[in-house]
Design a protein around this motif. Structure first.
Motif, PDB file in Angstrom:
ATOM      1  N   THR A   1       2.690   0.589  10.215  1.00 39.60           N
ATOM      2  CA  THR A   1       2.184   1.258  11.411  1.00 39.60           C
ATOM      3  C   THR A   1       0.829   1.928  11.213  1.00 39.60           C
ATOM      4  O   THR A   1       0.212   2.392  12.179  1.00 39.60           O
ATOM      5  CB  THR A   1       3.190   2.316  11.907  1.00 39.60           C
ATOM      6  OG1 THR A   1       3.476   3.247  10.853  1.00 39.60           O
ATOM      7  CG2 THR A   1       4.471   1.655  12.370  1.00 39.60           C
ATOM      8  N   THR A   2       0.346   1.985   9.969  1.00 38.02           N
ATOM      9  CA  THR A   2      -0.954   2.610   9.712  1.00 38.02           C
ATOM     10  C   THR A   2      -1.948   1.682   9.025  1.00 38.02           C
ATOM     11  O   THR A   2      -3.120   2.020   8.896  1.00 38.02           O
ATOM     12  CB  THR A   2      -0.799   3.853   8.825  1.00 38.02           C
ATOM     13  OG1 THR A   2      -0.273   3.451   7.544  1.00 38.02           O
ATOM     14  CG2 THR A   2       0.127   4.876   9.457  1.00 38.02           C
ATOM     15  N   LEU A   3      -1.488   0.548   8.512  1.00 36.31           N
ATOM     16  CA  LEU A   3      -2.317  -0.389   7.756  1.00 36.31           C
ATOM     17  C   LEU A   3      -2.747   0.161   6.401  1.00 36.31           C
ATOM     18  O   LEU A   3      -3.658  -0.367   5.769  1.00 36.31           O
ATOM     19  CB  LEU A   3      -3.564  -0.805   8.570  1.00 36.31           C
ATOM     20  CG  LEU A   3      -3.294  -1.415   9.950  1.00 36.31           C
ATOM     21  CD1 LEU A   3      -4.609  -1.773  10.640  1.00 36.31           C
ATOM     22  CD2 LEU A   3      -2.401  -2.652   9.832  1.00 36.31           C
ATOM     23  N   LEU A   4      -2.070   1.220   5.939  1.00 46.18           N
ATOM     24  CA  LEU A   4      -2.342   1.753   4.613  1.00 46.18           C
ATOM     25  C   LEU A   4      -1.588   0.955   3.557  1.00 46.18           C
ATOM     26  O   LEU A   4      -0.538   0.368   3.831  1.00 46.18           O
ATOM     27  CB  LEU A   4      -1.943   3.234   4.544  1.00 46.18           C
ATOM     28  CG  LEU A   4      -2.726   4.203   5.424  1.00 46.18           C
ATOM     29  CD1 LEU A   4      -2.091   5.584   5.382  1.00 46.18           C
ATOM     30  CD2 LEU A   4      -4.181   4.286   4.961  1.00 46.18           C
ATOM     31  N   ASP A   5      -2.092   0.971   2.341  1.00 43.58           N
ATOM     32  CA  ASP A   5      -1.465   0.264   1.238  1.00 43.58           C
ATOM     33  C   ASP A   5      -0.222   1.017   0.772  1.00 43.58           C
ATOM     34  O   ASP A   5      -0.235   2.241   0.615  1.00 43.58           O
ATOM     35  CB  ASP A   5      -2.470   0.144   0.087  1.00 43.58           C
ATOM     36  CG  ASP A   5      -1.883  -0.554  -1.115  1.00 43.58           C
ATOM     37  OD1 ASP A   5      -1.516   0.146  -2.075  1.00 43.58           O
ATOM     38  OD2 ASP A   5      -1.790  -1.797  -1.066  1.00 43.58           O
ATOM     39  N   SER A   6       0.872   0.283   0.512  1.00 47.52           N
ATOM     40  CA  SER A   6       2.133   0.902   0.119  1.00 47.52           C
ATOM     41  C   SER A   6       2.010   1.726  -1.157  1.00 47.52           C
ATOM     42  O   SER A   6       2.601   2.808  -1.277  1.00 47.52           O
ATOM     43  CB  SER A   6       3.223  -0.164  -0.062  1.00 47.52           C
ATOM     44  OG  SER A   6       3.539  -0.768   1.166  1.00 47.52           O
ATOM     45  N   ALA A   7       1.251   1.239  -2.122  1.00 48.87           N
ATOM     46  CA  ALA A   7       1.085   1.963  -3.384  1.00 48.87           C
ATOM     47  C   ALA A   7       0.400   3.305  -3.148  1.00 48.87           C
ATOM     48  O   ALA A   7       0.783   4.324  -3.738  1.00 48.87           O
ATOM     49  CB  ALA A   7       0.285   1.112  -4.367  1.00 48.87           C
ATOM     50  N   GLU A   8      -0.613   3.311  -2.293  1.00 44.25           N
ATOM     51  CA  GLU A   8      -1.324   4.559  -1.997  1.00 44.25           C
ATOM     52  C   GLU A   8      -0.411   5.517  -1.227  1.00 44.25           C
ATOM     53  O   GLU A   8      -0.440   6.738  -1.455  1.00 44.25           O
ATOM     54  CB  GLU A   8      -2.583   4.268  -1.175  1.00 44.25           C
ATOM     55  CG  GLU A   8      -3.458   5.479  -0.906  1.00 44.25           C
ATOM     56  CD  GLU A   8      -4.078   6.078  -2.154  1.00 44.25           C
ATOM     57  OE1 GLU A   8      -4.510   7.243  -2.107  1.00 44.25           O
ATOM     58  OE2 GLU A   8      -4.128   5.378  -3.191  1.00 44.25           O
ATOM     59  N   ILE A   9       0.408   4.996  -0.322  1.00 46.06           N
ATOM     60  CA  ILE A   9       1.341   5.834   0.425  1.00 46.06           C
ATOM     61  C   ILE A   9       2.327   6.512  -0.520  1.00 46.06           C
ATOM     62  O   ILE A   9       2.583   7.717  -0.418  1.00 46.06           O
ATOM     63  CB  ILE A   9       2.092   4.995   1.475  1.00 46.06           C
ATOM     64  CG1 ILE A   9       1.129   4.514   2.562  1.00 46.06           C
ATOM     65  CG2 ILE A   9       3.231   5.804   2.111  1.00 46.06           C
ATOM     66  CD1 ILE A   9       1.724   3.495   3.504  1.00 46.06           C
ATOM     67  N   LYS A  10       2.870   5.737  -1.477  1.00 45.26           N
ATOM     68  CA  LYS A  10       3.818   6.304  -2.432  1.00 45.26           C
ATOM     69  C   LYS A  10       3.150   7.372  -3.303  1.00 45.26           C
ATOM     70  O   LYS A  10       3.763   8.398  -3.627  1.00 45.26           O
ATOM     71  CB  LYS A  10       4.409   5.197  -3.306  1.00 45.26           C
ATOM     72  CG  LYS A  10       5.356   4.281  -2.547  1.00 45.26           C
ATOM     73  CD  LYS A  10       5.917   3.187  -3.447  1.00 45.26           C
ATOM     74  CE  LYS A  10       6.884   2.295  -2.681  1.00 45.26           C
ATOM     75  NZ  LYS A  10       7.437   1.206  -3.531  1.00 45.26           N
ATOM     76  N   LYS A  11       1.891   7.133  -3.665  1.00 41.20           N
ATOM     77  CA  LYS A  11       1.157   8.118  -4.462  1.00 41.20           C
ATOM     78  C   LYS A  11       0.986   9.414  -3.690  1.00 41.20           C
ATOM     79  O   LYS A  11       1.210  10.517  -4.210  1.00 41.20           O
ATOM     80  CB  LYS A  11      -0.210   7.549  -4.840  1.00 41.20           C
ATOM     81  CG  LYS A  11      -1.101   8.523  -5.597  1.00 41.20           C
ATOM     82  CD  LYS A  11      -2.460   7.911  -5.894  1.00 41.20           C
ATOM     83  CE  LYS A  11      -3.385   8.912  -6.581  1.00 41.20           C
ATOM     84  NZ  LYS A  11      -4.725   8.321  -6.831  1.00 41.20           N
ATOM     85  N   LEU A  12       0.604   9.313  -2.408  1.00 40.17           N
ATOM     86  CA  LEU A  12       0.399  10.505  -1.582  1.00 40.17           C
ATOM     87  C   LEU A  12       1.713  11.200  -1.271  1.00 40.17           C
ATOM     88  O   LEU A  12       1.774  12.437  -1.222  1.00 40.17           O
ATOM     89  CB  LEU A  12      -0.315  10.113  -0.286  1.00 40.17           C
ATOM     90  CG  LEU A  12      -1.774   9.696  -0.472  1.00 40.17           C
ATOM     91  CD1 LEU A  12      -2.322   9.059   0.800  1.00 40.17           C
ATOM     92  CD2 LEU A  12      -2.635  10.875  -0.892  1.00 40.17           C
ATOM     93  N   LYS A  13       2.787  10.433  -1.086  1.00 44.46           N
ATOM     94  CA  LYS A  13       4.105  11.051  -0.894  1.00 44.46           C
ATOM     95  C   LYS A  13       4.506  11.839  -2.144  1.00 44.46           C
ATOM     96  O   LYS A  13       5.085  12.916  -2.041  1.00 44.46           O
ATOM     97  CB  LYS A  13       5.151   9.974  -0.584  1.00 44.46           C
ATOM     98  CG  LYS A  13       5.233   9.587   0.896  1.00 44.46           C
ATOM     99  CD  LYS A  13       6.322   8.539   1.121  1.00 44.46           C
ATOM    100  CE  LYS A  13       6.564   8.315   2.605  1.00 44.46           C
ATOM    101  NZ  LYS A  13       7.583   9.196   3.159  1.00 44.46           N
ATOM    102  N   GLY A  14       4.167  11.296  -3.297  1.00 42.68           N
ATOM    103  CA  GLY A  14       4.466  12.010  -4.535  1.00 42.68           C
ATOM    104  C   GLY A  14       3.697  13.321  -4.636  1.00 42.68           C
ATOM    105  O   GLY A  14       4.229  14.338  -5.110  1.00 42.68           O
ATOM    106  N   LEU A  15       2.450  13.309  -4.203  1.00 41.28           N
ATOM    107  CA  LEU A  15       1.627  14.523  -4.242  1.00 41.28           C
ATOM    108  C   LEU A  15       2.103  15.579  -3.254  1.00 41.28           C
ATOM    109  O   LEU A  15       2.089  16.780  -3.548  1.00 41.28           O
ATOM    110  CB  LEU A  15       0.160  14.181  -3.952  1.00 41.28           C
ATOM    111  CG  LEU A  15      -0.633  13.480  -5.049  1.00 41.28           C
ATOM    112  CD1 LEU A  15      -1.989  13.052  -4.520  1.00 41.28           C
ATOM    113  CD2 LEU A  15      -0.812  14.423  -6.247  1.00 41.28           C
ATOM    114  N   LEU A  16       2.530  15.134  -2.078  1.00 42.97           N
ATOM    115  CA  LEU A  16       2.838  16.065  -0.995  1.00 42.97           C
ATOM    116  C   LEU A  16       4.336  16.329  -0.809  1.00 42.97           C
ATOM    117  O   LEU A  16       4.722  17.120   0.046  1.00 42.97           O
ATOM    118  CB  LEU A  16       2.253  15.533   0.320  1.00 42.97           C
ATOM    119  CG  LEU A  16       0.727  15.522   0.365  1.00 42.97           C
ATOM    120  CD1 LEU A  16       0.225  14.698   1.539  1.00 42.97           C
ATOM    121  CD2 LEU A  16       0.185  16.934   0.444  1.00 42.97           C
ATOM    122  N   GLY A  17       5.164  15.669  -1.598  1.00 38.67           N
ATOM    123  CA  GLY A  17       6.594  15.967  -1.561  1.00 38.67           C
ATOM    124  C   GLY A  17       7.401  15.107  -0.614  1.00 38.67           C
ATOM    125  O   GLY A  17       8.554  15.432  -0.307  1.00 38.67           O
ATOM    126  N   GLY A  18       6.826  14.009  -0.141  1.00 38.11           N
ATOM    127  CA  GLY A  18       7.574  13.104   0.722  1.00 38.11           C
ATOM    128  C   GLY A  18       8.558  12.259  -0.081  1.00 38.11           C
ATOM    129  O   GLY A  18       8.496  12.194  -1.307  1.00 38.11           O
TER     130      GLY A  18
END
Length: 210
Positions: free
Chosen positions: A191-208
């Motif tokens: 739904t955002t066209l973001l890369d899955s690896a980058e999403i997982k990295k940011l979720k790790g940083l922000l607590g998702g």
């Protein structure tokens, strides 16, 4: 028709003057808040300190990710604001720091640059961006409900004070909405066209999760 018009005007005057029945409605934190806000403290229990808040004299908690300290004076922190339709906040941005893209569903905002240099802007509903380099003493209005941000554009700390047209403006940050949730990574990617690896990295940083 004349009677109906007079009746309508009477109702309008009555409703607009209702808020003037009381001089103030200091928030009663002992009662649970409702969707309409806080209940009024008994006037006999109201003190002058209910109308004074010293919290904006010092920076708030530090965010390592955005290099910013945020401090709010909303009705939840400042009981005297209850029902008055105003509130304040401060943002201390280190060099390279930023107040990330976010919205306030319930208020327009006016920012004042007290120290440093800041790039501030918002994105209108037609996707046009309005961005300006601001210096000490400059103010900028950020319309209600639109995505907006501030970035420290100088080589020293920047201090910004913000005023809101609500005692509880509400806030939703784009980065926390996307990456501090439990929505599955593949759905965010689709739904955002973001890369899955980058999403997982940011979720790790922000607590998702997920």
């Amino acid at each position: 028709m004349m009677i109906s018009s007079i009746f309508f005007i009477f109702l309008l005057i009555l409703s607009s003057s209702y808020a003037a029945v009381q001089d103030f409605c200091v928030a009663d934190y002992t009662a649970p808040p409702s969707p309409a806000g806080y209940s009024c403290k008994n006037p006999s229990d109201v003190k002058v300190d209910d109308f004074v808040y010293s919290g904006l004299g010092v920076p708030g908690n530090y965010s390592n990710i955005n290099k910013v300290r945020l401090k709010a004076a909303f009705v939840a922190q400042f009981p005297g604001l209850n029902g008055l339709g105003i509130s304040l906040a401060r943002a201390d941005m280190e060099v390279g720091g930023a107040v990330p893209m976010h919205t306030h569903r319930g208020a327009s905002e006016v920012i004042l640059v007290a120290e440093g240099k800041v790039i501030a802007g918002f994105i209108a509903s037609d996707n046009k961006a309005y961005v300006k380099n601001l210096k000490k003493g400059d103010i900028m209005v950020l319309p209600r409900g639109l995505l907006h941000f501030q970035v420290n554009a100088g080589d020293t700390r920047a201090l910004v004070f913000a005023s809101f047209s609500s005692d509880d403006p509400g806030v939703q940050s784009l980065e926390t909405a996307l990456f501090q949730n439990d929505l599955r990574t593949e759905l965010i990617a689709q739904t955002t066209l973001l890369d899955s690896a980058e999403i997982k990295k940011l979720k790790g940083l922000l607590g998702g999760t997920n």
